[in-house]
Design a protein around this motif. Structure first.
Motif, mmCIF file in Angstrom:
data_model
loop_
_atom_site.group_PDB
_atom_site.id
_atom_site.type_symbol
_atom_site.label_atom_id
_atom_site.label_comp_id
_atom_site.label_asym_id
_atom_site.label_seq_id
_atom_site.Cartn_x
_atom_site.Cartn_y
_atom_site.Cartn_z
ATOM 1 N N VAL A 18 7.767 -0.937 2.655
ATOM 2 C CA VAL A 18 8.030 -0.309 1.355
ATOM 3 C C VAL A 18 6.685 0.151 0.794
ATOM 4 O O VAL A 18 6.096 -0.473 -0.079
ATOM 5 C CB VAL A 18 8.779 -1.271 0.400
ATOM 6 C CG1 VAL A 18 9.034 -0.593 -0.939
ATOM 7 C CG2 VAL A 18 10.095 -1.726 1.022
ATOM 8 N N ASN A 19 6.193 1.221 1.376
ATOM 9 C CA ASN A 19 4.979 1.918 0.974
ATOM 10 C C ASN A 19 5.257 3.408 1.142
ATOM 11 O O ASN A 19 6.188 3.773 1.857
ATOM 12 C CB ASN A 19 3.783 1.546 1.865
ATOM 13 C CG ASN A 19 3.279 0.140 1.648
ATOM 14 O OD1 ASN A 19 3.445 -0.726 2.489
ATOM 15 N ND2 ASN A 19 2.647 -0.111 0.520
ATOM 16 N N ASP A 20 4.435 4.248 0.546
ATOM 17 C CA ASP A 20 4.634 5.691 0.721
ATOM 18 C C ASP A 20 4.010 6.160 2.034
ATOM 19 O O ASP A 20 3.253 5.433 2.680
ATOM 20 C CB ASP A 20 4.082 6.476 -0.478
ATOM 21 C CG ASP A 20 2.584 6.330 -0.654
ATOM 22 O OD1 ASP A 20 1.833 6.768 0.250
ATOM 23 O OD2 ASP A 20 2.158 5.795 -1.697
ATOM 24 N N ASN B 273 10.920 3.832 -1.425
ATOM 25 C CA ASN B 273 11.732 3.273 -2.507
ATOM 26 C C ASN B 273 12.471 2.008 -2.093
ATOM 27 O O ASN B 273 13.236 1.447 -2.871
ATOM 28 C CB ASN B 273 12.748 4.309 -3.005
ATOM 29 C CG ASN B 273 12.059 5.494 -3.637
ATOM 30 O OD1 ASN B 273 11.057 5.360 -4.315
ATOM 31 N ND2 ASN B 273 12.600 6.675 -3.402
ATOM 32 N N GLY B 274 12.284 1.587 -0.837
ATOM 33 C CA GLY B 274 12.954 0.386 -0.361
ATOM 34 C C GLY B 274 14.422 0.579 -0.022
ATOM 35 O O GLY B 274 15.154 -0.400 0.135
ATOM 36 N N ASP B 275 14.853 1.835 0.118
ATOM 37 C CA ASP B 275 16.270 2.098 0.404
ATOM 38 C C ASP B 275 16.716 1.522 1.743
ATOM 39 O O ASP B 275 17.826 0.997 1.864
ATOM 40 C CB ASP B 275 16.548 3.608 0.386
ATOM 41 C CG ASP B 275 16.332 4.230 -0.976
ATOM 42 O OD1 ASP B 275 16.382 3.499 -1.990
ATOM 43 O OD2 ASP B 275 16.122 5.457 -1.034
ATOM 44 N N MET C 236 3.847 -7.015 -6.365
ATOM 45 C CA MET C 236 4.291 -6.076 -5.334
ATOM 46 C C MET C 236 5.708 -5.552 -5.552
ATOM 47 O O MET C 236 6.126 -4.632 -4.852
ATOM 48 C CB MET C 236 4.206 -6.756 -3.956
ATOM 49 C CG MET C 236 2.782 -7.114 -3.553
ATOM 50 S SD MET C 236 2.688 -8.133 -2.064
ATOM 51 C CE MET C 236 3.210 -6.973 -0.815
ATOM 52 N N GLY C 237 6.480 -6.151 -6.456
ATOM 53 C CA GLY C 237 7.846 -5.691 -6.694
ATOM 54 C C GLY C 237 8.761 -5.926 -5.495
ATOM 55 O O GLY C 237 8.523 -6.804 -4.677
ATOM 56 N N LYS C 238 9.789 -5.085 -5.390
ATOM 57 C CA LYS C 238 10.748 -5.201 -4.292
ATOM 58 C C LYS C 238 10.090 -4.733 -3.002
ATOM 59 O O LYS C 238 9.535 -3.638 -2.933
ATOM 60 C CB LYS C 238 11.991 -4.359 -4.586
ATOM 61 C CG LYS C 238 13.023 -4.397 -3.468
ATOM 62 C CD LYS C 238 14.257 -3.589 -3.790
ATOM 63 C CE LYS C 238 13.978 -2.111 -3.681
ATOM 64 N NZ LYS C 238 15.169 -1.269 -3.770
ATOM 65 N N ARG C 239 10.168 -5.550 -1.975
ATOM 66 C CA ARG C 239 9.575 -5.252 -0.671
ATOM 67 C C ARG C 239 10.551 -5.588 0.432
ATOM 68 O O ARG C 239 11.587 -6.196 0.211
ATOM 69 C CB ARG C 239 8.296 -6.079 -0.457
ATOM 70 C CG ARG C 239 7.166 -5.718 -1.383
ATOM 71 C CD ARG C 239 6.654 -4.328 -1.078
ATOM 72 N NE ARG C 239 5.669 -3.910 -2.039
ATOM 73 C CZ ARG C 239 4.523 -3.325 -1.722
ATOM 74 N NH1 ARG C 239 4.226 -3.093 -0.456
ATOM 75 N NH2 ARG C 239 3.689 -2.954 -2.645
ATOM 76 N N SER C 240 10.180 -5.235 1.644
ATOM 77 C CA SER C 240 10.957 -5.617 2.807
ATOM 78 C C SER C 240 10.537 -7.013 3.244
ATOM 79 O O SER C 240 9.363 -7.378 3.142
ATOM 80 C CB SER C 240 10.694 -4.642 3.967
ATOM 81 O OG SER C 240 11.348 -5.079 5.133
ATOM 82 N N GLN C 241 11.491 -7.778 3.726
ATOM 83 C CA GLN C 241 11.150 -9.027 4.393
ATOM 84 C C GLN C 241 10.429 -8.686 5.690
ATOM 85 O O GLN C 241 10.522 -7.568 6.192
ATOM 86 C CB GLN C 241 12.416 -9.820 4.727
ATOM 87 C CG GLN C 241 13.137 -10.364 3.524
ATOM 88 C CD GLN C 241 14.357 -11.167 3.942
ATOM 89 O OE1 GLN C 241 14.319 -11.947 4.874
ATOM 90 N NE2 GLN C 241 15.448 -10.957 3.228
#
Length: 159
Positions: free
Chosen positions: A77-79, A102-104, A120-125
């Motif tokens: 979850v980075n640009d 956007n973590g979609d 870091m907000g919402k991230r991927s595991q």
């Protein structure tokens, strides 16, 4: 609900950096007709991700391909700009970096985590999976703060 072995990946648009700039990547098209070693990290340039996770897949790229993997890909979850810079600074030319800005994708897989206490907000595991023609063949999800089952070495042992 977390995706499981035997299930089709969700159709989401990710982004990869190219010489011409960011390029959209449809997951349905990207994973179709090939076997991909996909791994996810909570964040580019973060300690475990940069020191162990990405380097392991860079180092084991040829071994993975010798065992039937067509491509190695990393998502976070980075640009796309960050993912491109991380690939360049890590000499990760053999790994396709797929930005999930956007973590979609992480959300659609049911593999998000809350990194808010680290800013870091919402991230991927952290996980790895083998995807065969868009279907999850192997899935290795790490426990919080762990780095064991999502490594390139562990995946090699599964192939």
């Amino acid at each position: 609900m977390t995706i499981s072995v035997g299930e089709q990946l969700p159709q989401v648009t990710l982004t990869k950096m190219t010489a011409q700039g960011p390029e959209p990547v449809d997951t349905g098209d990207y994973f179709k007709g090939r076997r991909v070693a996909l791994f996810a990290v909570p964040g580019a340039f973060t300690p475990t991700c940069s020191a162990k996770h990405l380097p392991g897949f860079v180092e084991k790229d040829a071994e993975l391909k010798a065992k039937g993997i067509d491509e190695v890909a990393c998502t976070s979850v980075n640009d796309a700009f960050v993912m491109g810079a991380w690939a360049k600074s890590s000499n990760a030319d053999g790994v396709t970096m797929l930005a999930d800005g956007n973590g979609d994708f992480a959300e659609a897989l049911g593999l998000t985590m809350d990194g808010s206490k680290f800013g870091m907000g919402k991230r991927s595991q952290r996980y790895s999976m083998v995807v065969n023609d868009g279907v999850v063949e192997q899935l290795n999800v790490e426990g919080p703060g762990e780095f064991n089952v999502s490594s390139a070495d562990h995946m090699l042992g599964q192939l």
